[in-house]
Design a protein around this motif. Structure first.
Motif, mmCIF file in Angstrom:
data_model
loop_
_atom_site.group_PDB
_atom_site.id
_atom_site.type_symbol
_atom_site.label_atom_id
_atom_site.label_comp_id
_atom_site.label_asym_id
_atom_site.label_seq_id
_atom_site.Cartn_x
_atom_site.Cartn_y
_atom_site.Cartn_z
ATOM 1 N N TYR A 157 0.843 -1.174 0.000
ATOM 2 C CA TYR A 157 0.000 0.000 0.000
ATOM 3 C C TYR A 157 0.895 1.246 0.000
ATOM 4 C CZ TYR A 157 -4.042 -2.876 1.159
ATOM 5 O OH TYR A 157 -5.044 -3.799 1.125
ATOM 6 N N GLN A 202 -4.124 6.770 2.629
ATOM 7 C CA GLN A 202 -3.535 5.527 2.166
ATOM 8 C C GLN A 202 -4.314 5.016 0.976
ATOM 9 O OE1 GLN A 202 -3.924 1.574 4.378
ATOM 10 N NE2 GLN A 202 -1.770 2.014 4.752
ATOM 11 N N LEU A 246 7.507 -0.230 8.211
ATOM 12 C CA LEU A 246 7.516 0.885 7.287
ATOM 13 C C LEU A 246 8.834 1.628 7.402
ATOM 14 C CD1 LEU A 246 3.954 2.471 7.441
ATOM 15 C CD2 LEU A 246 4.900 0.887 5.778
ATOM 16 N N GLY A 306 4.384 -0.158 1.849
ATOM 17 C CA GLY A 306 4.512 -1.367 2.652
ATOM 18 C C GLY A 306 3.189 -2.099 2.672
ATOM 19 N N TYR A 340 5.685 12.631 4.368
ATOM 20 C CA TYR A 340 6.405 11.381 4.116
ATOM 21 C C TYR A 340 5.557 10.443 3.272
ATOM 22 C CZ TYR A 340 9.405 12.715 8.073
ATOM 23 O OH TYR A 340 10.270 13.363 8.934
ATOM 24 N N SER A 381 2.413 -2.966 10.217
ATOM 25 C CA SER A 381 2.847 -1.577 10.378
ATOM 26 C C SER A 381 2.300 -0.671 9.298
ATOM 27 C CB SER A 381 4.369 -1.499 10.398
ATOM 28 O OG SER A 381 4.888 -1.933 9.158
ATOM 29 N N TYR A 382 1.765 -1.242 8.200
ATOM 30 C CA TYR A 382 1.208 -0.380 7.174
ATOM 31 C C TYR A 382 -0.186 0.112 7.557
ATOM 32 C CZ TYR A 382 -1.659 -4.289 5.551
ATOM 33 O OH TYR A 382 -2.557 -5.301 5.478
ATOM 34 N N GLU A 403 -2.669 2.312 9.835
ATOM 35 C CA GLU A 403 -2.463 3.652 10.348
ATOM 36 C C GLU A 403 -1.765 3.595 11.693
ATOM 37 O OE1 GLU A 403 -5.996 5.984 10.663
ATOM 38 O OE2 GLU A 403 -4.995 7.645 11.680
ATOM 39 N N TYR A 454 2.178 10.383 5.455
ATOM 40 C CA TYR A 454 2.097 10.960 6.786
ATOM 41 C C TYR A 454 2.533 12.425 6.725
ATOM 42 C CZ TYR A 454 1.484 6.481 9.209
ATOM 43 O OH TYR A 454 0.990 5.281 9.682
ATOM 44 N N PHE A 505 -1.009 10.296 10.255
ATOM 45 C CA PHE A 505 -1.511 9.636 9.043
ATOM 46 C C PHE A 505 -2.407 10.595 8.267
ATOM 47 C CE2 PHE A 505 -2.993 5.884 6.715
ATOM 48 C CZ PHE A 505 -4.267 6.249 6.327
#
Lengths: 113, 114
Positions: free
Chosen positions: A32, A49, A101, A91, A87, B99-100, B102, A36, A46
């Motif tokens: 994905y 995504q 990540l 990942g 950023y 970890s991907y 949020e 951020y 966040f």
């Protein structure tokens, strides 16, 4: 782990649309793309995504072309408060272990009056 | 109703001392992380715990020892502090083990070693 490349810095003015592009040529099928935002003296937050095509929320839009080798974060009508570091990360899930990540250097966006 | 909290916010200490940073999350998340952000602003993962189990342990000096008494807490103890340990340390948490998902970050602890 897919490496990302994004501009070190960008400048804009209040009210403009800002597009920050991130390159991730070796993105994996399961990865994905996540963005951020980090303000000075704060932890990253966040923003958005996506996996493919376009994703939009109340803060930003994320455009992902079909080959997924790049992505563009679009911030509509920025204000001074959007001055921050952005950023881009890639990942996703994979079998056999835990992922992590990798935060790169980010893009410093400066919004001017 | 702070989601991820860290204490202290600032920590100034002498070389050679031992110090601890505490982190708590009230989100019910399963996974917690420690990151280090140096003066060049690179954010590097150090450790990750999932339900009190260490799952990520990056190349970090063994002077750094994380401890997770329960899944809502992840503390970082640093022995024999060195000048190079000066940085901002961020705690984060995420739902599940990926970890991907949020990640929710704490406000950071600015450590200065003199």
């Amino acid at each position: 782990l897919a490496k990302t490349t994004q501009p070190i810095s960008m400048d804009s003015y209040e009210g403009q649309e800002v597009n920050i592009t991130c390159s991730h040529n070796n993105i994996a099928t399961n990865d994905y793309i996540t963005w951020y935002q980090q303000f000075p003296s704060q932890g990253p937050r966040f923003i958005i995504q996506g996996y493919k095509t376009k994703v939009t929320n109340e803060v930003a839009s994320l455009f992902i072309p079909a080959d997924r080798k790049s992505s563009t974060l679009s911030l509509p009508r920025v204000s001074l408060s959007d001055t921050a570091v952005y950023y881009c990360l890639v990942g996703g899930p994979f079998s056999g272990g835990y992922n992590k990540l990798i935060f790169g250097a980010g893009t410093r966006l400066a919004v001017h009056p | 109703d702070t989601a991820v909290s860290q204490t202290p916010k600032y920590l100034v200490t002498q070389m050679g001392n031992d110090k601890s940073i505490k982190c708590e999350q009230n989100l019910g998340h399963d996974t917690m992380y420690w990151y280090k952000q140096d003066s060049k602003k690179f954010l590097k993962i150090m450790f990750s715990y999932n339900n009190k189990e260490l799952i990520i342990n990056e190349t970090v000096p063994n002077r750094f020892s994380p401890k997770s008494p329960d899944k809502a807490h992840l503390n970082l103890h640093i022995n024999s502090l060195e000048l190079g340990d000066s940085a901002v340390y961020f705690c984060a948490s995420t739902r599940g083990s990926d970890s991907y998902n949020e990640q929710f970050f704490g406000p950071g602890t600015r450590l200065t070693v003199l």
